[in-house]
Design a protein around this motif. Sequence first.
Motif, short mmCIF file in Angstrom:
data_model
loop_
_atom_site.label_atom_id
_atom_site.label_comp_id
_atom_site.label_asym_id
_atom_site.label_seq_id
_atom_site.Cartn_x
_atom_site.Cartn_y
_atom_site.Cartn_z
N SER A 1 0.83 -1.22 0.00
CA SER A 1 0.00 0.00 0.00
C SER A 1 0.86 1.27 0.00
CB SER A 1 -0.93 0.00 1.21
OG SER A 1 -0.18 -0.06 2.41
N ASN A 2 2.02 1.24 0.69
CA ASN A 2 2.88 2.43 0.72
C ASN A 2 3.43 2.75 -0.67
OD1 ASN A 2 2.60 2.87 3.48
ND2 ASN A 2 4.29 1.50 3.99
N ARG A 3 3.80 1.72 -1.40
CA ARG A 3 4.32 1.93 -2.76
C ARG A 3 3.22 2.49 -3.68
NH1 ARG A 3 8.79 -0.58 -5.60
NH2 ARG A 3 9.19 -1.83 -3.74
N ILE A 4 2.02 1.96 -3.55
CA ILE A 4 0.91 2.45 -4.39
C ILE A 4 0.53 3.88 -4.00
CG2 ILE A 4 -1.45 1.99 -5.13
CD1 ILE A 4 0.62 -0.09 -6.01
N MET A 5 0.60 4.20 -2.71
CA MET A 5 0.27 5.56 -2.27
C MET A 5 1.27 6.58 -2.85
SD MET A 5 -0.04 7.02 1.62
CE MET A 5 1.72 6.79 1.91
N SER A 6 2.57 6.25 -2.81
CA SER A 6 3.56 7.17 -3.38
C SER A 6 3.40 7.30 -4.89
CB SER A 6 4.97 6.69 -3.03
OG SER A 6 5.21 5.43 -3.62
#
Length: 247
Positions: free
Chosen positions: A141-146
Amino acid sequence: MADVCESSHPYGSIQSYPSTLNSASNFNPLQWIQQKFAPSVRKSTAPDAPKQETADLVSAQEEAFTEAKLIEGSKKHKKKKEKVAEAAPEVVEKQPAPEHKYSTANFKISHRKLNMLGRQISGKPIDHAIMQMQFSEKRASNRIMSMLATAKLHATVYKNMDPSKLVVSEAWVTKGENRLKRLEPRGRGKFGIRIHPDSRMHVILRPGKTYDQDKKEQRERRLKRIVSAGLVREDVPLRNPASFWQW
């Protein structure tokens, strides 16, 4: 000073001065030549002019000189401005692009797991999708958010799109090109092949309805479905009418 001595002489009296240490002459010919031929200020023979008139003339000349200099400088500045304006290219307002496509890089995750996050953000406004990824417990989720934040920035800066109207119109997942294959030992001297998958997510941002507009339209649709409980007569056809006779 010693007194002067007088002595009798057949031709007259002769004065004799006592000899002193300072009786020697201090004359220096080099100094005399320097004093004789040194440059000196020449005095004007013309009658002296009034000092006030000369001061006024000097001040008037200085004022005229400064005014002329200012006028010349302003003209040069105007000409320079005109040249710069002519040389500068015309600024054309950039039209907003219809869409913006962006994607993550290949990273180690199964396409099935990543597709769950894609379904979660698809069709939502960009800010709402970023918030969904912020509070998600998935590892990716962190990668998709960035990725979503970068896509929003690029769409607003490079493609002149309105950030308040951006919507994640499409989101899909593809498998990576180079999937790692490693040997996995098995029983009885056998082995298998373990595949380490990698995949990436693509999104397309398009201008659409904001989250508030979507909620407002949804509320209006729900209000239209409400039918009064017989207090007001409505010209609505009966649905599934019961039979008239009940025996």
